[in-house]
Design an enzyme around this catalytic site. Structure first.
Site, PDB file in Angstrom:
ATOM      1  CG  ASP A  90      -0.157  -0.160   2.335  1.00 38.85           C
ATOM      2  OD1 ASP A  90       0.986  -0.261   2.460  1.00 38.85           O
ATOM      3  OD2 ASP A  90      -0.775   0.068   3.503  1.00 38.85           O
ATOM      4  CB  CYS A  93       5.413  -2.310   1.811  1.00 40.51           C
ATOM      5  SG  CYS A  93       6.242  -1.588   0.534  1.00 40.51           S
ATOM      6  CG  HIS A 289       5.906  -5.067  -1.904  1.00 44.23           C
ATOM      7  ND1 HIS A 289       5.061  -4.423  -1.218  1.00 44.23           N
ATOM      8  CD2 HIS A 289       6.220  -6.155  -1.383  1.00 44.23           C
ATOM      9  CE1 HIS A 289       4.673  -5.219  -0.332  1.00 44.23           C
ATOM     10  NE2 HIS A 289       5.419  -6.545  -0.314  1.00 44.23           N
TER      11      HIS A 289
END
Length: 296
Positions: A90, A93, A289
């Site tokens: 989101d 992370c 990410h």
């Protein structure tokens, strides 16, 4: 003139070929980005803020029919890492992975000396944040929530265990307020050391913000903004937590024998740490990410 004699039949007008159907209007870049963000948000809502520990083989399965360089790198990682833990994608992370992995290490190792050091460092940020222009009302509760997690680790005969930490870091209010606090600390650290961080900013964007303050307001403080090298350096320095990031991407030189690419790692060790300091937090980076890694 006979009836109808002057009404010569008028030949029908032949219709020309029908115009081709209009090409569908191409969505704008903004529309495409908005759709991607919507899909990403929907996917994120289906996952926990912090997932369960999984073997690296589960990660390898994601790429087994696709990116073979990633498969090769994961196989190499299995020699030094036993598992990983997913974090919600989101935009928060990095911070969520960092704080969970750090608190989990305190809990599992019962490292009371580190608990005391970290508590002192976090408390010291109260005055610096106020001096940096942040209102105490904005961050005080969030800071206390973070310190509450450390207090629970330090409390004798506490029933706060691994499950308690997971519950707290999966809670909307607790988890997001702690992330917000870490973002403000990162912002303040960057602004306090403008000479160090402004060259990073100039190198990161085609049109960099005019000032470090504007950069922080746009790319550091808002929830959901992704983190990169600058954010990691700043928060590691601010909290004096050494961090190792393992990069699962296409970087790195081919390994001997041509069996894929070497795994690239980078240690972010604060200047205050003595030589030879080992990382307390290990994170796995995939493009855009961060997840948590567990050394063997």
């Amino acid at each position: 003139m006979n009836e109808g004699e002057g009404d010569a039949a008028i030949p029908p007008i032949e219709a020309g070929p029908a115009p081709p159907p209009a090409a569908p209007e191409r969505p704008s870049d903004e529309d495409i980005l908005a759709q991607q963000n919507l899909l990403r948000a929907e996917q994120a809502q289906r996952s926990e803020y912090v997932g369960n520990e999984e073997p690296l083989s589960a990660l390898k399965e994601e790429y087994i029919n696709g990116n073979q360089n990633f498969v090769s790198k994961i196989q190499k990682l299995e020699a030094t890492y036993k598992a990983f833990r997913r974090t919600r994608g989101d935009g928060n992370c990095f911070y969520r992975g960092l704080v969970f992995a750090y608190l989990e290490g305190l809990l599992l190792n019962q490292d009371m000396a580190e608990c005391e050091r970290f508590t002192s460092v976090v408390q010291s940020w109260k005055g610096r944040l106020v001096e940096g222009g942040f209102q105490e009302l904005v961050f005080e509760d969030a800071m206390e929530l973070l310190l509450d997690q450390v207090k629970a680790v330090r409390k004798p005969q506490s029933d706060f265990g691994h499950e308690g930490l997971l519950i707290n870091m999966r809670d909307d209010m607790v988890s997001n307020m702690i992330v917000m606090f870490l973002r403000l600390v990162t912002s303040c650290e960057v602004q306090l050391h403008e000479d160090r961080f402004f060259p990073f900013i100039l190198g990161m964007y085609d049109e960099p913000p005019a000032t470090v303050e504007l950069f922080c307001q746009r790319y550091v403080e808002p929830m959901g903004e992704e983190s990169d090298h600058l954010h990691i350096v700043a928060v590691a320095e601010a909290l004096q937590i050494p961090v190792r990031v393992v990069y699962l991407d296409s970087s790195g030189a081919p390994s001997g024998g041509g069996s894929g690419l070497e795994v690239t790692t980078h240690d972010f060790v604060p200047d205050s740490c003595p030589p030879g300091t080992t990382p307390r937090v290990h994170l796995l980076y995939r493009p855009g990410h961060y997840d948590i890694l567990y050394p063997r």
